[in-house]
Motif scaffolding. Sequence first.
Motif, PDB file in Angstrom:
ATOM      1  N   VAL A   1       0.849  -1.195   0.000  1.00  0.00           N
ATOM      2  CA  VAL A   1       0.000   0.000   0.000  1.00  0.00           C
ATOM      3  C   VAL A   1       0.885   1.247   0.000  1.00  0.00           C
ATOM      4  O   VAL A   1       0.663   2.190  -0.767  1.00  0.00           O
ATOM      5  CB  VAL A   1      -0.956   0.007   1.214  1.00  0.00           C
ATOM      6  N   TYR A   2       1.884   1.256   0.855  1.00  0.00           N
ATOM      7  CA  TYR A   2       2.827   2.380   0.935  1.00  0.00           C
ATOM      8  C   TYR A   2       3.537   2.579  -0.412  1.00  0.00           C
ATOM      9  O   TYR A   2       3.630   3.702  -0.922  1.00  0.00           O
ATOM     10  CB  TYR A   2       3.817   2.113   2.066  1.00  0.00           C
ATOM     11  N   GLU A   3       4.023   1.483  -1.008  1.00  0.00           N
ATOM     12  CA  GLU A   3       4.743   1.590  -2.278  1.00  0.00           C
ATOM     13  C   GLU A   3       3.829   2.094  -3.389  1.00  0.00           C
ATOM     14  O   GLU A   3       4.237   2.917  -4.214  1.00  0.00           O
ATOM     15  CB  GLU A   3       5.361   0.238  -2.641  1.00  0.00           C
ATOM     16  N   ARG A   4       2.588   1.613  -3.408  1.00  0.00           N
ATOM     17  CA  ARG A   4       1.623   2.070  -4.416  1.00  0.00           C
ATOM     18  C   ARG A   4       1.364   3.570  -4.250  1.00  0.00           C
ATOM     19  O   ARG A   4       1.312   4.315  -5.231  1.00  0.00           O
ATOM     20  CB  ARG A   4       0.336   1.254  -4.290  1.00  0.00           C
ATOM     21  N   ASN A   5       1.248   4.029  -3.017  1.00  0.00           N
ATOM     22  CA  ASN A   5       1.015   5.453  -2.777  1.00  0.00           C
ATOM     23  C   ASN A   5       2.233   6.301  -3.115  1.00  0.00           C
ATOM     24  O   ASN A   5       2.095   7.431  -3.570  1.00  0.00           O
ATOM     25  CB  ASN A   5       0.544   5.672  -1.341  1.00  0.00           C
ATOM     26  N   THR A   6       3.420   5.762  -2.914  1.00  0.00           N
ATOM     27  CA  THR A   6       4.635   6.473  -3.316  1.00  0.00           C
ATOM     28  C   THR A   6       4.676   6.601  -4.836  1.00  0.00           C
ATOM     29  O   THR A   6       5.043   7.655  -5.368  1.00  0.00           O
ATOM     30  CB  THR A   6       5.881   5.761  -2.776  1.00  0.00           C
ATOM     31  N   GLU A   7       4.265   5.556  -5.553  1.00  0.00           N
ATOM     32  CA  GLU A   7       4.199   5.625  -7.022  1.00  0.00           C
ATOM     33  C   GLU A   7       3.192   6.682  -7.472  1.00  0.00           C
ATOM     34  O   GLU A   7       3.441   7.423  -8.423  1.00  0.00           O
ATOM     35  CB  GLU A   7       3.807   4.263  -7.602  1.00  0.00           C
ATOM     36  N   ILE A   8       2.066   6.744  -6.790  1.00  0.00           N
ATOM     37  CA  ILE A   8       1.048   7.750  -7.110  1.00  0.00           C
ATOM     38  C   ILE A   8       1.616   9.153  -6.871  1.00  0.00           C
ATOM     39  O   ILE A   8       1.436  10.056  -7.696  1.00  0.00           O
ATOM     40  CB  ILE A   8      -0.233   7.520  -6.292  1.00  0.00           C
ATOM     41  N   ALA A   9       2.324   9.328  -5.756  1.00  0.00           N
ATOM     42  CA  ALA A   9       2.936  10.626  -5.456  1.00  0.00           C
ATOM     43  C   ALA A   9       3.977  10.985  -6.517  1.00  0.00           C
ATOM     44  O   ALA A   9       4.052  12.145  -6.940  1.00  0.00           O
ATOM     45  CB  ALA A   9       3.563  10.614  -4.062  1.00  0.00           C
ATOM     46  N   ALA A  10       4.750  10.005  -6.957  1.00  0.00           N
ATOM     47  CA  ALA A  10       5.743  10.260  -8.007  1.00  0.00           C
ATOM     48  C   ALA A  10       5.057  10.688  -9.296  1.00  0.00           C
ATOM     49  O   ALA A  10       5.519  11.607  -9.988  1.00  0.00           O
ATOM     50  CB  ALA A  10       6.589   9.019  -8.246  1.00  0.00           C
ATOM     51  N   GLY A  11       3.949  10.043  -9.607  1.00  0.00           N
ATOM     52  CA  GLY A  11       3.185  10.440 -10.790  1.00  0.00           C
ATOM     53  C   GLY A  11       2.673  11.858 -10.672  1.00  0.00           C
ATOM     54  O   GLY A  11       2.663  12.623 -11.646  1.00  0.00           O
ATOM     55  N   ARG A  12       2.272  12.228  -9.468  1.00  0.00           N
ATOM     56  CA  ARG A  12       1.776  13.583  -9.230  1.00  0.00           C
ATOM     57  C   ARG A  12       2.909  14.596  -9.381  1.00  0.00           C
ATOM     58  O   ARG A  12       2.725  15.668  -9.982  1.00  0.00           O
ATOM     59  CB  ARG A  12       1.154  13.671  -7.827  1.00  0.00           C
ATOM     60  N   VAL A  13       4.089  14.271  -8.860  1.00  0.00           N
ATOM     61  CA  VAL A  13       5.248  15.152  -9.028  1.00  0.00           C
ATOM     62  C   VAL A  13       5.566  15.299 -10.519  1.00  0.00           C
ATOM     63  O   VAL A  13       5.847  16.396 -11.005  1.00  0.00           O
ATOM     64  CB  VAL A  13       6.466  14.639  -8.234  1.00  0.00           C
ATOM     65  N   GLN A  14       5.501  14.196 -11.249  1.00  0.00           N
ATOM     66  CA  GLN A  14       5.755  14.245 -12.697  1.00  0.00           C
ATOM     67  C   GLN A  14       4.752  15.169 -13.387  1.00  0.00           C
ATOM     68  O   GLN A  14       5.131  15.971 -14.243  1.00  0.00           O
ATOM     69  CB  GLN A  14       5.681  12.844 -13.296  1.00  0.00           C
ATOM     70  N   GLU A  15       3.473  15.086 -13.007  1.00  0.00           N
ATOM     71  CA  GLU A  15       2.460  15.992 -13.575  1.00  0.00           C
ATOM     72  C   GLU A  15       2.798  17.450 -13.282  1.00  0.00           C
ATOM     73  O   GLU A  15       2.669  18.316 -14.160  1.00  0.00           O
ATOM     74  CB  GLU A  15       1.082  15.683 -12.978  1.00  0.00           C
ATOM     75  N   LEU A  16       3.216  17.720 -12.057  1.00  0.00           N
ATOM     76  CA  LEU A  16       3.544  19.092 -11.663  1.00  0.00           C
ATOM     77  C   LEU A  16       4.763  19.605 -12.430  1.00  0.00           C
ATOM     78  O   LEU A  16       4.798  20.777 -12.831  1.00  0.00           O
ATOM     79  CB  LEU A  16       3.771  19.168 -10.149  1.00  0.00           C
ATOM     80  N   ILE A  17       5.745  18.739 -12.646  1.00  0.00           N
ATOM     81  CA  ILE A  17       6.930  19.135 -13.426  1.00  0.00           C
ATOM     82  C   ILE A  17       6.533  19.393 -14.871  1.00  0.00           C
ATOM     83  O   ILE A  17       6.925  20.409 -15.474  1.00  0.00           O
ATOM     84  CB  ILE A  17       8.030  18.066 -13.329  1.00  0.00           C
ATOM     85  N   THR A  18       5.766  18.480 -15.451  1.00  0.00           N
ATOM     86  CA  THR A  18       5.321  18.636 -16.842  1.00  0.00           C
ATOM     87  C   THR A  18       4.550  19.933 -17.013  1.00  0.00           C
ATOM     88  O   THR A  18       4.743  20.661 -18.002  1.00  0.00           O
ATOM     89  CB  THR A  18       4.459  17.428 -17.257  1.00  0.00           C
ATOM     90  N   ASP A  19       3.701  20.266 -16.049  1.00  0.00           N
ATOM     91  CA  ASP A  19       2.952  21.514 -16.093  1.00  0.00           C
ATOM     92  C   ASP A  19       3.898  22.719 -16.045  1.00  0.00           C
ATOM     93  O   ASP A  19       3.721  23.688 -16.783  1.00  0.00           O
ATOM     94  CB  ASP A  19       1.962  21.569 -14.925  1.00  0.00           C
ATOM     95  N   GLY A  20       4.916  22.632 -15.193  1.00  0.00           N
ATOM     96  CA  GLY A  20       5.894  23.720 -15.100  1.00  0.00           C
ATOM     97  C   GLY A  20       6.689  23.897 -16.373  1.00  0.00           C
ATOM     98  O   GLY A  20       6.986  25.028 -16.789  1.00  0.00           O
ATOM     99  N   VAL A  21       7.032  22.792 -17.037  1.00  0.00           N
ATOM    100  CA  VAL A  21       7.735  22.864 -18.327  1.00  0.00           C
ATOM    101  C   VAL A  21       6.821  23.522 -19.355  1.00  0.00           C
ATOM    102  O   VAL A  21       7.251  24.416 -20.106  1.00  0.00           O
ATOM    103  CB  VAL A  21       8.191  21.454 -18.794  1.00  0.00           C
ATOM    104  N   ALA A  22       5.560  23.110 -19.398  1.00  0.00           N
ATOM    105  CA  ALA A  22       4.602  23.672 -20.359  1.00  0.00           C
ATOM    106  C   ALA A  22       4.408  25.172 -20.163  1.00  0.00           C
ATOM    107  O   ALA A  22       4.184  25.904 -21.132  1.00  0.00           O
ATOM    108  CB  ALA A  22       3.254  22.956 -20.232  1.00  0.00           C
ATOM    109  N   HIS A  23       4.535  25.637 -18.923  1.00  0.00           N
ATOM    110  CA  HIS A  23       4.378  27.070 -18.634  1.00  0.00           C
ATOM    111  C   HIS A  23       5.703  27.842 -18.711  1.00  0.00           C
ATOM    112  O   HIS A  23       5.744  29.029 -18.396  1.00  0.00           O
ATOM    113  CB  HIS A  23       3.737  27.269 -17.253  1.00  0.00           C
ATOM    114  N   GLY A  24       6.780  27.165 -19.083  1.00  0.00           N
ATOM    115  CA  GLY A  24       8.069  27.830 -19.233  1.00  0.00           C
ATOM    116  C   GLY A  24       8.771  28.155 -17.930  1.00  0.00           C
ATOM    117  O   GLY A  24       9.792  28.849 -17.927  1.00  0.00           O
ATOM    118  N   VAL A  25       8.259  27.661 -16.827  1.00  0.00           N
ATOM    119  CA  VAL A  25       8.875  27.914 -15.524  1.00  0.00           C
ATOM    120  C   VAL A  25      10.068  26.994 -15.321  1.00  0.00           C
ATOM    121  O   VAL A  25      11.067  27.378 -14.717  1.00  0.00           O
ATOM    122  CB  VAL A  25       7.839  27.722 -14.388  1.00  0.00           C
TER     123      VAL A  25
END
Length: 193
Positions: free
Chosen positions: A119-143
């Motif tokens: 359960v912990y590992e699955r949630n860490t993977e979900i958090a990593a996916g969320r961080v990836q989304e946030l990074i991708t969004d920042g790249v798209a906005h030129g930040v």
Amino acid sequence: MSTLASQFGTRRRAELFDTLVDLFLAEGFAHLTLDEIAARLRCSKSTLYTLAGSKEQLVQAATVHFFRNAALEVEQRIADVAEPRERITAYLSAVGAVLSGVSDQFMADLDDFPPAREVYERNTEIAAGRVQELITDGVAHGVFRDVHAAFAADLATTMMVRIQQRAVRKRTGLDDAQSYRELAAILTSGISA
């Protein structure tokens, strides 16, 4: 009347899970018997069996309950943060804050019990996916510069696991909240445009 009883039952069940999670987070769970858990929650063992069919299932259900509530709390904390760099910092800081009350004993027990560890590992993977989304969004906005978002998220995940396993605390003396703030600072500075 049955609807009212059903609502009470659902509310009581949620209260029991919240209390159970608090107990496990503070003290761990491996050393506790069902009799001890029932006594600490001031309920009967039969009430515990309405939550799960065994201690192992109870631990797994409580772990799921904890991480589900933690994820909701983290998302609530970043809901009003718009700037991509601040969102990553707020996200990782919120993860650290949510985990700051977790005892070393709970983390050791979690690591030793495969269903809860999954359960912990699955949630860490979900958090990593969320961080990836946030990074991708920042790249798209030129930040952020055009980085490989999956790699940056994997780097963050590696550190998140080390923080949650208390390896960073042992090595650096930083608590979880401090570690997540440092991770956010290094990550956002390293990928800034």
